[in-house]
Write a protein that holds these residues in place. Structure first.
Motif, PDB file in Angstrom:
ATOM      1  N   ASN A   3       0.848  -1.183   0.000  1.00  0.00           N
ATOM      2  CA  ASN A   3       0.000   0.000   0.000  1.00  0.00           C
ATOM      3  C   ASN A   3       0.890   1.241   0.000  1.00  0.00           C
ATOM      4  OD1 ASN A   3      -1.704   2.117   0.542  1.00  0.00           O
ATOM      5  ND2 ASN A   3      -2.934   0.970   2.027  1.00  0.00           N
ATOM      6  N   SER A  76       4.362   1.493  -6.867  1.00  0.00           N
ATOM      7  CA  SER A  76       3.828   2.780  -7.331  1.00  0.00           C
ATOM      8  C   SER A  76       3.163   2.649  -8.691  1.00  0.00           C
ATOM      9  CB  SER A  76       4.920   3.859  -7.390  1.00  0.00           C
ATOM     10  OG  SER A  76       6.177   3.335  -7.176  1.00  0.00           O
ATOM     11  N   HIS A  77       3.418   1.524  -9.345  1.00  0.00           N
ATOM     12  CA  HIS A  77       2.881   1.304 -10.679  1.00  0.00           C
ATOM     13  C   HIS A  77       1.382   1.562 -10.737  1.00  0.00           C
ATOM     14  CE1 HIS A  77       1.403  -1.054 -14.082  1.00  0.00           C
ATOM     15  NE2 HIS A  77       2.570  -0.853 -14.625  1.00  0.00           N
ATOM     16  N   GLU A  78       0.658   0.854  -9.877  1.00  0.00           N
ATOM     17  CA  GLU A  78      -0.805   0.985  -9.853  1.00  0.00           C
ATOM     18  C   GLU A  78      -1.235   2.422  -9.595  1.00  0.00           C
ATOM     19  OE1 GLU A  78      -3.057  -2.972  -8.130  1.00  0.00           O
ATOM     20  OE2 GLU A  78      -3.365  -1.032  -7.188  1.00  0.00           O
ATOM     21  N   GLN A  81      -0.590   4.588 -12.519  1.00  0.00           N
ATOM     22  CA  GLN A  81      -1.562   4.283 -13.565  1.00  0.00           C
ATOM     23  C   GLN A  81      -2.895   4.963 -13.248  1.00  0.00           C
ATOM     24  OE1 GLN A  81      -1.566   0.692 -15.450  1.00  0.00           O
ATOM     25  NE2 GLN A  81      -3.741   0.644 -15.934  1.00  0.00           N
ATOM     26  N   TYR A  82      -3.312   4.831 -12.009  1.00  0.00           N
ATOM     27  CA  TYR A  82      -4.588   5.429 -11.616  1.00  0.00           C
ATOM     28  C   TYR A  82      -4.572   6.944 -11.816  1.00  0.00           C
ATOM     29  CZ  TYR A  82      -8.316   7.262  -8.761  1.00  0.00           C
ATOM     30  OH  TYR A  82      -9.392   7.986  -8.329  1.00  0.00           O
ATOM     31  N   LYS A  95       3.366   7.527 -18.051  1.00  0.00           N
ATOM     32  CA  LYS A  95       3.409   6.309 -17.271  1.00  0.00           C
ATOM     33  C   LYS A  95       3.915   5.153 -18.129  1.00  0.00           C
ATOM     34  CE  LYS A  95      -0.167   3.934 -17.155  1.00  0.00           C
ATOM     35  NZ  LYS A  95       0.493   2.786 -17.821  1.00  0.00           N
ATOM     36  N   GLU A  99       6.691   2.245 -17.672  1.00  0.00           N
ATOM     37  CA  GLU A  99       6.416   0.817 -17.737  1.00  0.00           C
ATOM     38  C   GLU A  99       7.258   0.107 -18.778  1.00  0.00           C
ATOM     39  OE1 GLU A  99       2.277   0.126 -18.276  1.00  0.00           O
ATOM     40  OE2 GLU A  99       1.773   1.611 -16.744  1.00  0.00           O
TER      41      GLU A  99
ATOM     42  N   ARG B  14     -11.095   6.637  -4.431  1.00  0.00           N
ATOM     43  CA  ARG B  14     -10.531   6.541  -5.785  1.00  0.00           C
ATOM     44  C   ARG B  14     -11.628   6.169  -6.778  1.00  0.00           C
ATOM     45  NH1 ARG B  14      -6.232   4.209  -2.833  1.00  0.00           N
ATOM     46  NH2 ARG B  14      -6.809   2.070  -3.338  1.00  0.00           N
TER      47      ARG B  14
END
Lengths: 108, 108
Positions: A3, A76-78, A81-82, A95, A99, B14
């Motif tokens: 998280n 941090s990827h997610e 992306q968000y 982003k 990736e 979110r």
DNA sequence: ATTTTATATAACCGAACAGTTATGTAAAAA
DNA sequence: TTTTTACATAACTGTTCGGTTATATAAAAT
């Protein structure tokens, strides 16, 4: 899965991570860098450990902490992306750049 | 300055932001989209309002919510910069790309 | 062997969070 | 005008969080 919001959501933890980016640090060194008690710092370290963002190793009476950049990147990827989806295509392409694997794995 | 970690640190919030990205929504519409009570949703909306990420407007008995993409962008700036510094130069250049003002202001 | 040092752990505190139920209120519909 | 609808607000619950102090423990130094 880590998280990132939790891990990075506190200013002290962000400062700790910035310290660890400069190299491994002893708990003592970290404690001395802040105006917070040793158990207080330990709690922050425990949260970063729980989220897998840092690692702990023993050396005699010392605890040595190091940052897991690879895990932080994955974590941090997610989030990136968000945020990218919210802030629209510019950030998304940005982003994607990340990736595409343009990171070097500093932690080897 | 808005606390992005706080605003985005909850999955329900979110999802709410993702809904609002699709267009303005009534509180009723938002409540119906979740399995959470109306006061529960209102609390999330209040947090997003406190952080300036969304706006509220009145229309008769309806509350209409909209996302403030510009503020979200400004707010995420610091966070992206920090993560960029941690994850090293690749992400930093990526971040610079964002900072160069390549965003279009969807909310005008 | 004793003391110092680095860390761990427990117990506590106040504040914030995510959720609830119950109830009030104002606009719209019947 | 009465009822329904959309929302606000208060009060409560359990959990987490950031911090503390006090105390235990194990390694190192004296």
């Amino acid at each position: 899965m880590p998280n990132v919001y939790r891990a990075l959501g506190d200013a002290t933890r962000r400062q700790i991570l910035s310290m660890l980016k400069q190299g491994c640090k002893t708990q003592k060194e970290i404690v001395e860098a802040f105006d917070i008690s040793q158990p207080g710092i330990k709690k922050h370290l425990n949260i970063l450990l729980e989220e897998g963002i840092i690692s702990e190793s023993l050396n005699g009476k010392y605890r040595i902490y190091s940052i897991n950049l690879n895990i932080l990147q994955i974590a941090s990827h997610e989030m990136l992306q968000y945020i990218g989806e919210l802030l629209d295509d510019q950030l998304v392409s940005l982003k994607n750049y990340v990736e595409k694997g343009e990171f070097r794995d500093e932690e080897e």
